[in-house]
Scaffold this active site. Structure first.
Site, PDB file in Angstrom:
ATOM      1  N   TYR A  23      38.623  46.105  40.311  1.00  0.00           N
ATOM      2  CA  TYR A  23      38.570  45.990  38.851  1.00  0.00           C
ATOM      3  C   TYR A  23      39.956  46.208  38.246  1.00  0.00           C
ATOM      4  O   TYR A  23      40.421  45.420  37.406  1.00  0.00           O
ATOM      5  CB  TYR A  23      37.581  47.018  38.306  1.00  0.00           C
ATOM      6  CG  TYR A  23      37.403  47.016  36.811  1.00  0.00           C
ATOM      7  CD1 TYR A  23      36.567  46.097  36.183  1.00  0.00           C
ATOM      8  CD2 TYR A  23      38.060  47.949  36.016  1.00  0.00           C
ATOM      9  CE1 TYR A  23      36.394  46.101  34.815  1.00  0.00           C
ATOM     10  CE2 TYR A  23      37.895  47.962  34.635  1.00  0.00           C
ATOM     11  CZ  TYR A  23      37.058  47.037  34.044  1.00  0.00           C
ATOM     12  OH  TYR A  23      36.910  47.047  32.681  1.00  0.00           O
ATOM     13  N   LYS A  39      42.405  43.624  36.012  1.00  0.00           N
ATOM     14  CA  LYS A  39      42.873  43.977  34.673  1.00  0.00           C
ATOM     15  C   LYS A  39      44.401  43.989  34.607  1.00  0.00           C
ATOM     16  O   LYS A  39      44.996  43.630  33.576  1.00  0.00           O
ATOM     17  CB  LYS A  39      42.313  45.342  34.270  1.00  0.00           C
ATOM     18  CG  LYS A  39      40.813  45.324  33.979  1.00  0.00           C
ATOM     19  CD  LYS A  39      40.458  44.356  32.873  1.00  0.00           C
ATOM     20  CE  LYS A  39      39.015  44.491  32.411  1.00  0.00           C
ATOM     21  NZ  LYS A  39      38.662  43.468  31.395  1.00  0.00           N
TER      22      LYS A  39
END
Length: 302
Positions: free
Chosen positions: A166, A170
């Site tokens: 994740y 990002k």
């Protein structure tokens, strides 16, 4: 100052069916924007798509007198992402801002993940952001105006275990935001990002760690998760999407009633005519010290 309004403007919000995206969509609509509520309606792992979340948000906006339409395509698919933007232009005749918020919450310790998890998150978060922005870009260029608001996360900077897929996705969006901002200047466009501090379906599995790591400066930690409401992130998205916003290439961390700027700095370092590994080892404190650090802005607008 006067209220930041979006009367007659059109804003696309992806991942707008729940959580932070829903709050964004409702906030824009309350300020007069015509909103394209784009949401595939999936679970945090990308399964079980449904039109219900987007339809419910559209219904809520319309019940309060606003204008909105729903789109259900996947931002990870280039054609579906383009269809989201086309729906805005075909329905309302224009597009003024895109808020790239769609994402998934797959995580896990690095040793327990596989390349497929990294690819899935990159497809949705990173390429989804690119796909929607690319579709909107020609419209922004022709209008000599446009706002792109991307969604990053402070976990891209480290601090929490089990979020490497994740956080990596990002961080890719962070780089995209900063570099595209440089090109945007010539076209009257601004590209910024927010790093939300919100307790949602995607963050639930890290709730305890977030409570320990994201405590506000005064040290208050009681029931922090319940205080991290998505609604508190919408003001930053609204500000960055407004045509009067002067920022470009910036990241605003928002939530818990606070807002701050995430900046990139470079330490003064050391300089040698013939630098050696031993020089580095002997001067780590000086190399790493940021007391006199120089900021490295994407675009010098702050």
């Amino acid at each position: 100052m006067s209220e930041l309004r979006f009367d007659d403007e059109v804003v696309v919000v992806t991942g707008a069916g729940r959580g932070v995206g829903r709050s964004h969509a409702l906030s824009f609509a309350a300020r007069g924007a015509r909103v394209v509520v784009a949401d595939l309606g999936v679970q945090v792992d990308g399964s079980a798509p449904s039109s219900d979340p987007a339809d419910e948000v559209v219904g809520e906006i319309r019940a309060h007198g606003g204008e909105a339409i729903a789109c259900y395509g996947s931002v990870a698919d280039e054609e579906s992402a383009a269809a989201i933007v086309a729906a805005a232009v075909d329905t309302y005749g224009r597009i003024d801002a895109v808020v790239n918020n769609a994402g998934l919450g797959l995580g896990g310790l690095f040793a327990d993940t596989d390349p497929g998890q990294f690819r899935t998150l990159m497809d949705v978060h990173y390429f989804g952001t690119i796909n929607v922005t690319r579709a909107a870009w020609p419209h922004f260029v022709r209008a000599n105006h446009g706002r792109v608001v991307n969604t990053v996360s402070e976990v891209m900077l480290g601090g929490l275990p089990g979020v490497t897929p994740y956080g990596s996705a990002k961080c890719a969006i962070f780089g995209f935001t900063r570099t595209l901002a440089v090109e945007a200047v010539a076209h009257g466009i601004a590209v910024n990002a927010i790093a939300p501090r919100a307790y949602t379906r995607m963050s639930a599995s890290q709730a305890d760690q977030m409570a320990a790591n994201l405590a506000p400066p005064d040290g208050a930690t009681a029931n922090l998760a319940s205080a991290m409401v998505p609604d508190q992130c919408a003001p930053a998205a609204v500000f960055l999407a407004h045509r009067t916003c002067p920022l470009n290439g910036e990241v605003l961390q928002v939530g818990l009633g606070g807002i701050a700027r995430i900046a990139v700095v470079r330490s003064p370092g050391i300089w040698r005519s013939s630098l050696t590994a031993e020089d580095i080892a002997a001067n780590l404190d000086e190399i790493g010290g940021i007391g006199d650090a120089q900021e490295l802005p994407a675009v010098p607008t702050w």
